[in-house]
Enzyme design. Structure first.
Site, mmCIF file in Angstrom:
data_model
loop_
_atom_site.group_PDB
_atom_site.id
_atom_site.type_symbol
_atom_site.label_atom_id
_atom_site.label_comp_id
_atom_site.label_asym_id
_atom_site.label_seq_id
_atom_site.Cartn_x
_atom_site.Cartn_y
_atom_site.Cartn_z
ATOM 1 N N HIS A 135 48.386 55.671 31.712
ATOM 2 C CA HIS A 135 47.505 55.070 32.535
ATOM 3 C C HIS A 135 48.040 53.728 33.067
ATOM 4 C CE1 HIS A 135 44.280 52.361 32.912
ATOM 5 N NE2 HIS A 135 44.500 51.552 32.119
ATOM 6 N N ASN A 152 44.655 48.410 38.169
ATOM 7 C CA ASN A 152 44.273 49.365 37.279
ATOM 8 C C ASN A 152 42.897 49.770 37.473
ATOM 9 O OD1 ASN A 152 42.912 49.870 34.834
ATOM 10 N ND2 ASN A 152 43.862 48.314 33.407
ATOM 11 N N CYS A 156 39.516 53.378 30.022
ATOM 12 C CA CYS A 156 40.823 53.812 30.486
ATOM 13 C C CYS A 156 40.940 55.157 29.856
ATOM 14 C CB CYS A 156 41.826 52.989 30.572
ATOM 15 S SG CYS A 156 41.308 51.280 30.891
HETATM 16 O O1 UT7 Z 1 43.754 49.131 30.929
HETATM 17 C C1 UT7 Z 1 43.180 48.473 29.836
HETATM 18 C C2 UT7 Z 1 44.120 47.753 28.806
HETATM 19 N N1 UT7 Z 1 44.548 46.738 29.291
HETATM 20 C C3 UT7 Z 1 45.597 46.384 28.869
HETATM 21 O O2 UT7 Z 1 46.265 46.933 28.334
HETATM 22 C C4 UT7 Z 1 46.416 45.146 29.462
HETATM 23 C C5 UT7 Z 1 47.301 44.699 28.727
HETATM 24 N N2 UT7 Z 1 47.866 43.192 28.942
HETATM 25 C C6 UT7 Z 1 48.612 42.871 29.946
HETATM 26 O O3 UT7 Z 1 48.790 43.810 30.762
HETATM 27 C C7 UT7 Z 1 49.188 41.542 30.165
HETATM 28 O O4 UT7 Z 1 48.787 41.004 28.858
HETATM 29 C C8 UT7 Z 1 48.443 40.633 31.262
HETATM 30 C C9 UT7 Z 1 48.884 41.166 32.521
HETATM 31 C C10 UT7 Z 1 46.892 40.669 31.136
HETATM 32 C C11 UT7 Z 1 49.019 39.104 31.133
HETATM 33 O O5 UT7 Z 1 50.139 39.152 31.018
HETATM 34 P P1 UT7 Z 1 51.102 38.227 29.828
HETATM 35 O O6 UT7 Z 1 52.495 38.157 30.252
HETATM 36 O O7 UT7 Z 1 50.693 38.869 28.295
HETATM 37 O O8 UT7 Z 1 50.302 36.740 30.065
HETATM 38 P P2 UT7 Z 1 49.696 35.967 28.884
HETATM 39 O O9 UT7 Z 1 48.206 36.260 29.092
HETATM 40 O O10 UT7 Z 1 50.360 35.678 27.939
HETATM 41 O O11 UT7 Z 1 49.533 34.349 29.842
HETATM 42 C C12 UT7 Z 1 50.917 33.705 30.162
HETATM 43 C C13 UT7 Z 1 50.613 32.617 30.844
HETATM 44 C C14 UT7 Z 1 49.316 31.865 30.694
HETATM 45 O O12 UT7 Z 1 49.686 30.375 30.562
HETATM 46 P P3 UT7 Z 1 50.156 29.382 29.639
HETATM 47 O O13 UT7 Z 1 49.204 29.470 28.561
HETATM 48 O O14 UT7 Z 1 51.394 29.945 29.270
HETATM 49 O O15 UT7 Z 1 50.321 28.114 30.434
HETATM 50 C C15 UT7 Z 1 48.398 32.202 31.252
HETATM 51 O O16 UT7 Z 1 47.301 31.217 31.638
HETATM 52 O O17 UT7 Z 1 50.306 33.056 32.290
HETATM 53 C C16 UT7 Z 1 48.844 32.492 32.545
HETATM 54 N N3 UT7 Z 1 48.246 33.435 33.524
HETATM 55 C C17 UT7 Z 1 48.485 33.301 34.947
HETATM 56 N N4 UT7 Z 1 49.060 32.626 35.690
HETATM 57 C C18 UT7 Z 1 49.170 33.173 37.065
HETATM 58 C C19 UT7 Z 1 47.544 34.586 33.385
HETATM 59 N N5 UT7 Z 1 46.900 35.003 34.347
HETATM 60 C C20 UT7 Z 1 47.619 34.509 35.359
HETATM 61 C C21 UT7 Z 1 47.827 34.782 36.715
HETATM 62 N N6 UT7 Z 1 48.193 34.085 37.555
HETATM 63 N N7 UT7 Z 1 46.684 35.592 37.304
#
Ligand code: UT7
Length: 329
Positions: free
Chosen positions: A256, A286, A116
């Site tokens: 980004h 993204n 990125c």
């Molecule tokens: O561009 C390159 C660099 N990339 C980044 O910087 C990405 C940075 N990270 C993010 O943008 C966020 O961390 C994400 C969007 C990837 C994830 O969001 P989050 O709020 O950090 O969610 P999480 O990974 O902590 O997951 C929370 C919950 C989990 O369920 P449990 O364990 O709480 O039951 C995940 O399994 O959300 C669940 N989950 C989803 N639920 C519905 C993860 N992906 C999804 C989904 N739909 N697509």
């Protein structure tokens, strides 16, 4: 060639695949919802390349457009940098296909893999080469067809990324216009937070690696989130400071487009007003190294970026890499 005093962007261009994948489309593929994706990321839709599309073909389209806007002929180019982590093939560099397809001379053309942050890495190189007088016109392309590396059974990644390509023609400009400051970083201790496990020398492609879905992007999103916000704020502040510019003087901030919540957190920490920040993540998702040039192209075409405007760009991605660039348009 005499030494230029400043380097800037002379023209931009972009190429987006026509096919739109909405959150509702993804609801049919994985256990997700429009509500979750919208609330946690800000993304509503992203583009997906057709099977007949490939990275260099879109780069040539975007490159031609950028050259036309810049008023520069392909044969006048001195260097082509293609920032991509989704190349046409492992060998040769996608930049070779771009050079040939554009009809450029046999100039120095290479790929740059900084995910990125790649467009900003490329911009920094272009700036150095142009200011040294070694080159006059450099085409920097940010190009990703990430859908080719997405696991449409993995809801934690497939909802985030999209396809797109954008390019900028860099060349000498008269101050006060041009790139005022850049700063780039890498910290490999976080390399395992965002990677594709197989297909390289560590784990060459075998039937087993394909069966284990190891040729797809894997990400520890919430680990990256914290590092991203902190790094983007720090590097943005340092670049502003090194140019002697305050946050209040900025006309536009282009971060980004990884997550609207990251953008909002960085904006708040920097103390920027919401109307100074550009975002297209709702429509584009993204697109890794294409993200910043796609924003630049959109802002340049719509008049959101006007001559004399001070624009700050900062990026963060796999590696991890991060960086910022300040430019007067
Ligand atoms: O561009 C390159 C660099 N990339 C980044 O910087 C990405 C940075 N990270 C993010 O943008 C966020 O961390 C994400 C969007 C990837 C994830 O969001 P989050 O709020 O950090 O969610 P999480 O990974 O902590 O997951 C929370 C919950 C989990 O369920 P449990 O364990 O709480 O039951 C995940 O399994 O959300 C669940 N989950 C989803 N639920 C519905 C993860 N992906 C999804 C989904 N739909 N697509």
């Amino acid at each position: 060639m005499s030494q230029a005093t400043a380097a800037g962007i002379l023209g931009t261009g972009s190429a987006l695949p026509d096919k739109v994948i909405t959150n509702f489309d993804l609801e049919k593929m994985v256990d997700t919802s429009d509500q979750w994706i919208t609330e946690r990321t800000g993304i509503k839709e992203r583009r997906q390349a057709a099977p007949c599309d490939y990275t260099s073909a879109l780069c040539i389209r975007a490159g031609r457009e950028a050259l036309k806007r810049a008023g520069v002929e392909p044969r006048e180019l001195d260097m082509i940098i293609c920032s991509t982590i989704s190349p046409d093939m492992p060998l040769p560099a996608t930049a070779a296909f771009i050079q040939h397809g554009l009809g450029a001379r046999n100039i120095w053309s290479f790929d740059l893999a900084a995910a990125c942050s790649g467009f900003l890495f490329g911009m920094t190189l272009a700036d150095q080469f142009i200011r040294s007088g070694r080159t006059r016109y450099v085409l920097v392309v940010g190009a990703e067809l990430l859908s080719r590396f997405l696991d449409y059974q993995d809801r934690s990644t497939c909802v985030l990324f999209g396809d797109g390509v954008a390019a900028g023609v860099f060349g000498p400009v008269s101050p006060p216009a041009g790139i005022l400051a850049t700063e780039m970083h890498t910290d490999g201790q976080y390399a395992g937070h965002l990677y594709i496990p197989a297909g390289g020398t560590v784990r060459p492609a075998t039937c087993e690696t394909v069966k284990a879905r190891q040729h797809y992007i894997k990400m520890k999103g919430n680990e990256l989130f914290k590092v991203a916000v902190r790094s983007l704020e720090d590097v943005s502040r340092r670049v502003l400071e090194s140019a002697g510019i305050t946050v209040d003087q900025l006309d536009l901030f282009i971060p980004h487009q990884a997550n609207q919540r990251i953008t909002d957190a960085v904006r708040e920490r920097l103390g920027l007003k919401p109307d100074k920040v550009f975002s297209n993540i709702d429509r584009i998702g993204n697109t890794s190294s294409a993200s910043i040039p796609l924003c630049l192209d959109e802002c340049a075409r719509s008049g959101r970026l006007k001559k004399g405007d001070l624009v700050l760009m900062s990026a963060f991605g796999a590696g991890v890499t991060w960086g910022a660039a300040l430019m007067r348009w």
